[in-house]
Design a protein around this motif. Structure first.
Motif, PDB file in Angstrom:
ATOM      1  N   VAL A  67      -4.776   2.690   1.594  1.00  0.00           N
ATOM      2  CA  VAL A  67      -4.772   2.299   0.185  1.00  0.00           C
ATOM      3  C   VAL A  67      -5.201   3.504  -0.656  1.00  0.00           C
ATOM      4  CG1 VAL A  67      -5.873   0.802  -1.531  1.00  0.00           C
ATOM      5  CG2 VAL A  67      -5.227  -0.123   0.695  1.00  0.00           C
ATOM      6  N   HIS A 109       0.849   4.064  -2.901  1.00  0.00           N
ATOM      7  CA  HIS A 109       0.586   5.478  -2.617  1.00  0.00           C
ATOM      8  C   HIS A 109       1.547   6.364  -3.414  1.00  0.00           C
ATOM      9  CE1 HIS A 109      -0.588   9.025  -0.275  1.00  0.00           C
ATOM     10  NE2 HIS A 109       0.698   9.317  -0.222  1.00  0.00           N
ATOM     11  N   ASN A 138      -5.295  -8.546  -0.156  1.00  0.00           N
ATOM     12  CA  ASN A 138      -4.154  -8.597   0.758  1.00  0.00           C
ATOM     13  C   ASN A 138      -4.617  -8.960   2.181  1.00  0.00           C
ATOM     14  OD1 ASN A 138      -1.853  -8.140   2.301  1.00  0.00           O
ATOM     15  ND2 ASN A 138      -1.270  -6.303   1.158  1.00  0.00           N
ATOM     16  N   ILE A 160      -4.233  -6.602   5.091  1.00  0.00           N
ATOM     17  CA  ILE A 160      -5.192  -5.497   5.162  1.00  0.00           C
ATOM     18  C   ILE A 160      -6.586  -6.000   5.515  1.00  0.00           C
ATOM     19  CG2 ILE A 160      -6.316  -3.655   3.834  1.00  0.00           C
ATOM     20  CD1 ILE A 160      -3.788  -3.461   2.124  1.00  0.00           C
ATOM     21  N   CYS A 210      -3.917  -6.302  -4.217  1.00  0.00           N
ATOM     22  CA  CYS A 210      -4.089  -5.359  -3.111  1.00  0.00           C
ATOM     23  C   CYS A 210      -5.445  -5.549  -2.440  1.00  0.00           C
ATOM     24  CB  CYS A 210      -3.935  -3.931  -3.608  1.00  0.00           C
ATOM     25  SG  CYS A 210      -4.061  -2.680  -2.309  1.00  0.00           S
ATOM     26  N   ALA A 251      -3.866   1.139   6.487  1.00  0.00           N
ATOM     27  CA  ALA A 251      -3.131   0.828   5.258  1.00  0.00           C
ATOM     28  C   ALA A 251      -3.078   2.016   4.304  1.00  0.00           C
ATOM     29  CB  ALA A 251      -3.760  -0.368   4.554  1.00  0.00           C
ATOM     30  N   PRO A 281       0.800  -1.235   0.000  1.00  0.00           N
ATOM     31  CA  PRO A 281       0.000   0.000   0.000  1.00  0.00           C
ATOM     32  C   PRO A 281       0.831   1.284   0.000  1.00  0.00           C
ATOM     33  CG  PRO A 281      -0.244  -1.202   2.077  1.00  0.00           C
ATOM     34  CD  PRO A 281       0.456  -2.115   1.134  1.00  0.00           C
ATOM     35  N   ASN A 294     -11.664   2.337  -0.017  1.00  0.00           N
ATOM     36  CA  ASN A 294     -10.388   1.760   0.417  1.00  0.00           C
ATOM     37  C   ASN A 294      -9.937   0.615  -0.489  1.00  0.00           C
ATOM     38  OD1 ASN A 294      -9.842   3.133   3.208  1.00  0.00           O
ATOM     39  ND2 ASN A 294     -11.999   2.518   3.267  1.00  0.00           N
ATOM     40  N   MET A 328      -8.503  -0.621  -4.601  1.00  0.00           N
ATOM     41  CA  MET A 328      -7.773  -0.175  -5.786  1.00  0.00           C
ATOM     42  C   MET A 328      -8.582  -0.373  -7.066  1.00  0.00           C
ATOM     43  SD  MET A 328      -5.009   1.287  -5.013  1.00  0.00           S
ATOM     44  CE  MET A 328      -4.395   1.400  -6.690  1.00  0.00           C
ATOM     45  N   SER A 383       5.875  -0.437   2.805  1.00  0.00           N
ATOM     46  CA  SER A 383       5.253  -0.452   4.124  1.00  0.00           C
ATOM     47  C   SER A 383       6.023  -1.340   5.090  1.00  0.00           C
ATOM     48  CB  SER A 383       3.804  -0.956   4.035  1.00  0.00           C
ATOM     49  OG  SER A 383       3.030  -0.135   3.224  1.00  0.00           O
TER      50      SER A 383
END
Length: 543
Positions: free
Chosen positions: A466, A90, A437, A440, A434, A464, A86, A472, A474, A405
């Protein structure tokens, strides 16, 4: 003379190919210490596994590796980063997004197919186009679009009812109907044009071209390098002639798709221009009553300064791009929800009860519809676990440091908390990975559980950060390249589900529905079939 010229061209080209093959084994890369799956080919690397129809096992293998950044192998053995950490996302999607534009070959393919629309440009041209489009995807504009959506949904209900010859129900290919409906919705809401009456069978070359685009593109993977350089080579007529000379039927099919989209978009644009010149009353008599995206865009373009105006080519490309983006993704997402509801009849019954209570025999108003908790949970959970687009590709335009992270172990055992990404490196943004994950979403991250959205968002999800624009996740990306039409898509899904689930019950047919991996995933009957379809048993509700 000709032979001398030919040799002067062939020798450098041959040297370049040989150098690209041996370079990874001669020159050390900053990515060499990052673990990843073995490559199966000097030429294609892991690309057939990444882009193939049955790529799910490849993604799952990466997800289970315990690493959120891995090195995979690209064309000509070039190292590629697959990323779903994450913090790294970002930077790629938000903080350093100017260092990670869309991959040049993707931009080239989009430009070849759709022209210089929002998917075929980057940097300032992209920002200019997005700035002009943003207002028509606002929540306030979606409220104005809701009656158009309902009118189309009711025609869909009438069409499906007309297919049923028995109260006991029958098998219907719902992917077919979702595709036709999605095209009509973006036609009316996006272009102010009706592609399909729905209640009658019609031949629609525009829709059919869009449906074969992704499967055909997936079979043209080996031409990505050609596409990248082709867009820079000479005038358009010469580039067209070069495409004509490629004997591959898939390339020719893709060219035919482009021709159909351009011709129809040009025709629609000219009709809208005529209505616009005739004034507001003429616009109101158009499909969509002048509230569609392109009518608003044309008016905004007419009043814009010269530097902000979109060219004729950009306007035509915008139309093809909008229809392309809205049709396959949303229709396949809707089909996935319906497939899941047949496998989880308890969820289907609970969702139907919520919709019936809110409707009270009427169309549910926009503000009520978008806030229905269980409907929203079903949509979110489906888009989390099964994003229609499993990944996108970015390309580092300079050497850049990518922070993580959590540190990852290098091949030599060194713990790395950041990675130096060399200029030109392709970075695969693992959308599906993602969203699944476990660090998360917890140990049940790979399970479809709409109820998880009815409680407060877990702390791990909040922490996280995201960088997605939606929930939250992707699924619709984030930053300057986030999906501009995600509110349009959300409204479309909820209106269609609200109308269909209060009219019909959906159950499995017993046939295996297999979801193929592609740039937009799609269903077939069985693993080997190439025909996109999704038959479900449809039974009318009584009482």
């Amino acid at each position: 003379m000709f032979l001398v010229l030919l040799q002067s061209l062939l020798f450098p080209a041959a040297f370049w190919v040989i150098w690209r093959i041996i370079r990874p084994y001669v020159v050390r890369s900053a990515l060499d210490n990052i673990p990843g799956p073995p490559s199966n080919s000097f030429w294609s690397g892991n690309m057939p596994e990444l882009f193939g129809r049955h790529a799910w096992s490849f993604y799952d293998k990466i997800d289970k590796s315990g690493l959120s950044v891995v090195r995979i192998t690209g064309m000509l053995s070039k190292p590629v980063l697959y990323v779903f950490d994450p913090k790294a996302l970002h930077h790629v999607i938000l903080k350093d997004q100017h260092f990670y534009p869309k991959a040049s070959y993707n931009v080239a393919v989009n430009r070849l197919t759709f022209g210089p629309g929002i998917f075929g440009v980057i940097d300032d041209p992209h920002r200019k186009q997005r700035k002009m489009l943003n207002p028509v995807f606002s929540i306030n504009h979606m409220r104005h679009m809701t009656p158009i959506f309902y009118e189309t949904a009711h025609r869909l209900r009438q069409a499906v009812t007309g297919q049923l010859v028995s109260q006991d129900g029958m098998e219907i290919d719902m992917l077919h109907w979702m595709g036709r409906t999605a095209l009509e919705l973006i036609g009316q809401g996006g272009l102010g044009y009706s592609f399909d009456p729905l209640v009658a069978d019609t031949h629609n070359s525009f829709g059919e071209a869009l449906k074969v685009f992704f499967p055909t593109l997936g079979r043209c993977t080996n031409y990505r390098l050609f596409a990248h350089h082709h867009t820079k080579f000479g005038p358009a007529p010469l580039r067209r002639r070069l495409l004509d000379l490629i004997p591959d039927p898939n390339v020719q099919a893709l060219k035919n798709v482009s021709d159909i989209l351009c011709a129809k978009s040009t025709e629609i644009l000219e009709r809208k221009r005529v209505a616009l010149r005739m004034g507001d009353e003429a616009m109101k008599r158009q499909v969509g009553e002048g509230k569609d995206i392109m009518s608003i865009l044309l008016r905004a373009n007419a009043s814009s300064s010269q530097e902000d105006k979109l060219s004729e080519e950009e306007l035509v490309a915008q139309m093809s791009s909008l229809v392309f983006a809205a049709m396959d993704t949303t229709s396949n997402a809707l089909s996935r929800i319906m497939d899941l509801l047949t496998k989880h009849p308890d969820v289907q019954d609970k969702l139907r009860a919520e919709i019936l209570e809110a409707a009270s025999g009427q169309n549910i108003p926009y503000d009520t519809l978008v806030e229905l908790p269980y409907l929203d949970a079903v949509c979110r959970e489906t888009l989390r676990l099964y994003p229609p687009v499993p990944f996108v590709v970015r390309e580092a335009r300079t050497d850049v440091v990518l922070p993580l992270s959590e540190p990852i172990p290098g091949i030599d055992g060194t713990m790395m908390s950041e990675i130096v990404v060399p200029k030109g490196t392709l970075v695969v943004v693992g959308i599906r990975s993602c969203n699944r994950n476990k660090q998360i979403w917890g140990e049940d991250a790979s399970e479809w559980k709409p109820e998880r959205w009815l409680d407060s968002i877990p702390t791990a999800v909040k922490d996280a950060k995201v960088p997605g624009v939606y929930a939250n996740l992707m699924t619709f990306l984030g930053g300057g390249n986030s999906c501009i039409g995600f509110k349009f898509s959300q409204l479309e899904m909820k209106v269609i589900l609200a109308v269909l689930l209060t009219s019909f019950r959906f159950t499995p047919t017993g046939k295996e529905v297999y979801w193929n991996s592609a740039q937009v995933s799609y269903p077939t009957i069985g693993r080997e079939s190439r025909k996109a379809c999704m038959p479900l048993n449809v039974q009318p509700l009584t009482g």
